[in-house]
Scaffold this motif. Structure first.
Motif: not given
Length: 278
Positions: A45-46, A99-103, A3-8
């Motif tokens: 997330a869902l 992303g924050a919720y998933v992480i 997820t962090a890479h996807l956000l980046a």
């Protein structure tokens, strides 16, 4: 992809879409990538169950596309102009929140299910149940998103202030005149033309009903009372002084309608050097 890479990856794309000039081919492609990335964040997330690649792709597309009107609705409610920059920034906020919720809340989620759930010559324990859950999610999540976002949009729109529609007064040919498709032959005694005047949202008033043949008025204007609603009218159009083709304009205040006609006389006009053809 984590997820962090996807956000980046998606945040710089949204920054380019927000602040860089649009490029005909590149910008739509970047927009598609951003929408797919936001949709993937929605799925992570869902949905707790693993999904097949096809189901994950379909849900990501649906969730990402639904994010666009949802973002536009929020921009409208907060009074921000709906344009490319605002939509890109809104999607960036959605991506960061998801992303924050998933992480933070779902740290065990990974980008794709283990291949053993879906491929192989033999069924693995739990495969049937997982597939059923995936099918239910593939149908239920888009329906839930559409219901929540569509219902919210409807409620918000109904509660927003709606300015009154502007008033209008219109004048149109009616009866046989409504079917005029070519120049009309006007007899020597003139022509009785049926009209229809409609008015709404304006106070009652009186306006002059005027006939104009070519650039010349055919006589003084006849005062007509205009009231809300629709009512029939009739106006006398005199024959033109020659047989040339003329525009016949009938006006009532600012409203008007027009057709073309010829008089019963020879198609010649008088000049200082004698009659000449039109």
């Amino acid at each position: 992809m984590k997820t962090a890479h996807l956000l980046a990856a998606v945040l710089p794309i949204l920054a380019v879409l927000a602040f860089a000039p649009a490029v005909p081919v590149l910008s739509p492609f970047l927009c598609l990538v951003a929408v797919m990335a936001v949709g993937t964040l929605w799925i992570r997330a869902l949905i707790r169950e693993p999904l097949t690649p096809v189901a994950r792709l379909g849900l990501s597309v649906v969730a990402g596309l639904v994010s666009l009107p949802m973002t536009a609705l929020v921009l409208y409610v907060v009074g921000v102009r709906i344009e490319g920059r605002g939509l890109a920034l809104g999607l960036a906020i959605v991506a960061v929140a998801l992303g924050a919720y998933v992480i933070v809340a779902r740290p065990s989620i990974v980008g794709s299910p283990h291949p053993g759930h879906w491929v192989g010559p033999e069924e693995h324990p739990g495969t049937t149940k997982t597939r059923r859950l995936s099918t239910t999610a593939a149908v239920g999540v888009p329906a839930l998103l559409a219901l929540v976002i569509g219902g919210t949009a409807t409620v918000v729109y109904q509660r927003l202030p709606h300015p009154a529609e502007p008033g209008y007064t219109s004048l149109a040919l009616a009866g046989w005149a409504a079917g005029i498709a070519r120049p009309v032959a006007i007899p020597p005694a003139g022509l009785e033309v049926p009209l229809e005047v409609s008015s709404a949202g304006e106070p009652g008033q009186t306006a002059a009903l005027q006939v104009q043949i070519g650039r010349r008025p055919a006589g003084p204007g006849l005062p007509v009372a205009i009231s809300p609603g629709t009512r029939p009218l009739r106006v006398h159009v005199p024959a033109p002084a020659d047989g040339c083709l003329h525009s016949i304009r009938i006006s009532l205040g600012a409203a008007s309608t027009v057709f073309y006609g010829r008089g019963p006389f020879p198609a010649r006009i008088l000049t200082r050097r004698g009659p000449v053809a039109c």
